[in-house]
Structure formats: structure tokens, C-alpha cells
Write a protein that holds these residues in place. Structure first.
Motif, PDB file in Angstrom:
ATOM      1  N   ASP A 119      52.033  35.426  44.932  1.00 13.64           N
ATOM      2  CA  ASP A 119      52.581  34.846  46.103  1.00 13.64           C
ATOM      3  C   ASP A 119      52.129  35.747  47.533  1.00 13.64           C
ATOM      4  OD1 ASP A 119      53.412  37.279  45.039  1.00 13.64           O
ATOM      5  OD2 ASP A 119      55.635  36.909  45.123  1.00 13.64           O
ATOM      6  N   ASP A 120      50.988  36.751  47.139  1.00 10.63           N
ATOM      7  CA  ASP A 120      50.553  37.345  48.128  1.00 10.63           C
ATOM      8  C   ASP A 120      49.523  36.766  48.952  1.00 10.63           C
ATOM      9  OD1 ASP A 120      51.874  39.801  47.039  1.00 10.63           O
ATOM     10  OD2 ASP A 120      50.120  40.720  46.196  1.00 10.63           O
ATOM     11  N   PRO A 121      49.593  36.979  50.301  1.00 12.17           N
ATOM     12  CA  PRO A 121      48.575  36.164  51.047  1.00 12.17           C
ATOM     13  C   PRO A 121      47.096  36.306  50.830  1.00 12.17           C
ATOM     14  CG  PRO A 121      49.155  38.132  52.126  1.00 12.17           C
ATOM     15  CD  PRO A 121      50.098  38.153  50.937  1.00 12.17           C
TER      16      PRO A 121
ATOM     17  N   TRP B 262      44.266  37.423  52.125  1.00 16.19           N
ATOM     18  CA  TRP B 262      43.576  38.594  52.435  1.00 16.19           C
ATOM     19  C   TRP B 262      43.967  39.822  51.661  1.00 16.19           C
ATOM     20  CZ3 TRP B 262      46.000  43.123  54.018  1.00 16.19           C
ATOM     21  CH2 TRP B 262      47.234  42.967  54.376  1.00 16.19           C
TER      22      TRP B 262
ATOM     23  N   TYR C 227      41.545  32.775  43.364  1.00 13.83           N
ATOM     24  CA  TYR C 227      42.475  32.204  44.217  1.00 13.83           C
ATOM     25  C   TYR C 227      42.671  30.633  43.795  1.00 13.83           C
ATOM     26  CZ  TYR C 227      44.709  31.151  48.747  1.00 13.83           C
ATOM     27  OH  TYR C 227      45.654  30.974  49.638  1.00 13.83           O
TER      28      TYR C 227
END
Length: 317
Positions: free
Chosen positions: A60-62, A64, A31
Motif C-alpha cells: 500500500d506504499d506509493p 516512489w 510493482y
């Protein structure tokens, strides 16, 4: 059946540890880890190209969702391909782990056996000059770093300044003779390091056991010193000895092999991990972290079972 249930329960207890380690490694390495965008696009990419790469790499994914993908990789042991070599990560592990085992096992076994023998010898002669000589030698061994021992052994046995009997670099094992040729000096380094750190521990455990009432009772009944040493002292000191040996396995496999393989040019998991860290090869680093975590969980699982085998009075609950 009871042992199987106990192992399954222990594995269940290891799940929170697995999640904790994966969460920390994900945050630090993935991350907030290195951004590969500019490595792939080069200098001066356009905003559209950057957005396309971010989407392709799931930047660009969240949080979680990225963590879920990371866990999926961990649980399926599918880490994709090495960023450095393009080789599948599982293939890299399958090739390098056996080499590290071949490299580490002889020194690990011999080092612990020699340390235990010296600990028994020193405990038997406790307070005498032989005991003090063993303690002083182990202190000297602890004072020398692993790195210094490797360099000195290479100078003595592997260089033209010394005996020049063994190779200083490389790994070309195709027979038992060649195996001995390449393994001798690294094994000697491992044994010297192990003796320095383990002898004092084993001696302290054995001396503490010697001062217990059942040993005095055996002496009063006229049992011989060797019978008392083996049957009454060593047998009752096995649990802390086994604990030290078993819990050192994961660290020997990775930590000890890292230095040996780096300085002797042996292509095992230690050298692979070192190269992966220095080059930022995250798939390989993630695989090694997962491997060490799983190995530690397995060690925690089996250690109490081994306790039960050594001492039947211990209950597996």
C-alpha cells in the motif's frame, strides 16, 4: 592517477544504466509482480487480513517509496532471505558463485584459446582447403544448439549407452582429481560451443588485418610468416578480440552456466537463478539482476583500460 580518474568517470557513466535496469526490473518484478498475499493467508482471507498483509509487505506504499526501498536493497546488497529456502540471499550467492566460476572458467579460457588458434590457422591458409575445412566445421558448430551438444556429450561420456566415464549429474568436489572428474564433460560442451561461434569471428578479424598495408610492407622486407602473423597481425587485432572476450564474461557467468548447471545438476548461480525464476523467488532474482548489471558496468569500465595496455596510443579521456 589518470587511469583511476578514468575508471571513476566510467563508473559515473554507469549510474544511469544502473538506474534504468533497476527501474525496469522493479516495475516488472515487484510493482506488477506476483502478489504474495494469498500464498501467506491461504484461501478465503478476510478484508482485514488482506489489508494487514498489504501493509506488512508495503503493497500500500506509493510507487516512489517502494522504488526507493528497492534501490536501497540494490545499493546495500541486502536482499533479505530467499522465499524458497529461507536462506539469506548473500549466503546463497557466496555459495553458488564460486561453483559457477570453477565450472565456467576452464571452458571459457580453453574455448577462446582453441578458437583463436583455429582462426590464426585458417587465416594463414585462407582460400585453401584447410581454411574451408575450419570454416565448415565452425558453421556446423554454430548450427548445433547448446542443448543438443550437452545431450550428445552426456550420451557419449556419461551414460551406459556410451563410455560412461563421467557423472551425468551432481557436484561432489573435494580434490583436484574430483574436480577434473566433474568438470571434464561440461568444459568440453563449453569449448565446442565457443569454437563454433568464435572461430569465424577471429578468422574474419585476422584476415582483415592481413590485407592492410603494414603487413604487405613486412612481407616485402622479407619477414617470416610466423613473425608477421604474431607480431604484425595478431597484435593489431587484439582490440576486437579483447572486446569480444571481455564483454562475453557476464553472459558466460549466468547464461552459459544456466544450461550446464541445469542439465548436470551443478548447484551454481545458473541453476539457482533458474530455480528462482520458476518458483518466483524474487529476492534471489533481484540479486542476480543486480550482480549482472554491476558486472557489466565493471566490464565497460575496464575494457578501455585494457585497450590502453595493449595499444599505448589510445588516450583515456
Amino acid at each position: 592517477m589518470q587511469t583511476l580518474k578514468y575508471c571513476l568517470r566510467k563508473l559515473g557513466y554507469g549510474i544511469p544504466l544502473l538506474f534504468g535496469v533497476t527501474l525496469i526490473s522493479f516495475v516488472l518484478m515487484v510493482y506488477f509482480g506476483p502478489d504474495k498475499t494469498y500464498d501467506l493467508l491461504g484461501r478465503n482471507p478476510t478484508a482485514a487480513q488482506i489489508a494487514a498483509i498489504h501493509h506488512q509487505l508495503h503493497y500500500d506504499d506509493p510507487f516512489w517509496l517502494r522504488y526507493y526501498d528497492y534501490l536501497k536493497q540494490m545499493l546495500t546488497f541486502n536482499f533479505g532471505y530467499s522465499d524458497s529456502s529461507g536462506e539469506k540471499v548473500t549466503t546463497v550467492l557466496a555459495r553458488t558463485i564460486p561453483i559457477s566460476i570453477e565450472l565456467g572458467v576452464p571452458g571459457f579460457i580453453i574455448g577462446n584459446l582453441v578458437s583463436l588458434a583455429l582462426g590464426l590457422f585458417a587465416a594463414y591458409h585462407r582460400g585453401k582447403w584447410l581454411d574451408k575445412l575450419v570454416i565448415a566445421s565452425s558453421v556446423v558448430g554454430m548450427s548445433l544448439s547448446y542443448l543438443i551438444i550437452i545431450i550428445v556429450m552426456q550420451l557419449i561420456f556419461c551414460s551406459s549407452y556410451g563410455l560412461n566415464w563421467f557423472p551425468v549429474y551432481g557436484w561432489d568436489v573435494h580434490s583436484f582429481t574430483s574436480y577434473l572428474y566433474y568438470i571434464s564433460v561440461p568444459t568440453l560442451c563449453s569449448v565446442l560451443v565457443s569454437i563454433g561461434y568464435s572461430t569465424r569471428f577471429y578468422r574474419a578479424i585476422l584476415v582483415e588485418e592481413m590485407n592492410k598495408d603494414h603487413v604487405r610492407t613486412a612481407l616485402a622486407f622479407g619477414h617470416g610468416p610466423m613473425r608477421i602473423l604474431i607480431k604484425h597481425i595478431l597484435k593489431n587485432a587484439l582490440i576486437p578480440i579483447i572486446t569480444r572476450i571481455i564483454f562475453s564474461i557476464p553472459f558466460v557467468l549466468i547464461g552459459g552456466s544456466l544450461l550446464l548447471e541445469s542439465f548436470f545438476g551443478i548447484p551454481g548461480i545458473g541453476l539457482t537463478t533458474y530455480n528462482a525464476i520458476t518458483t518466483g523467488d524474487l529476492p534471489v532474482v533481484k540479486a542476480v539482476i543486480t550482480l549482472v548489471t554491476l558486472l557489466f558496468i565493471i566490464v565497460v569500465c575496464i575494457v578501455d583500460v585494457v585497450y590502453k595496455m595493449v595499444d599505448p596510443r589510445i588516450s583515456l579521456k
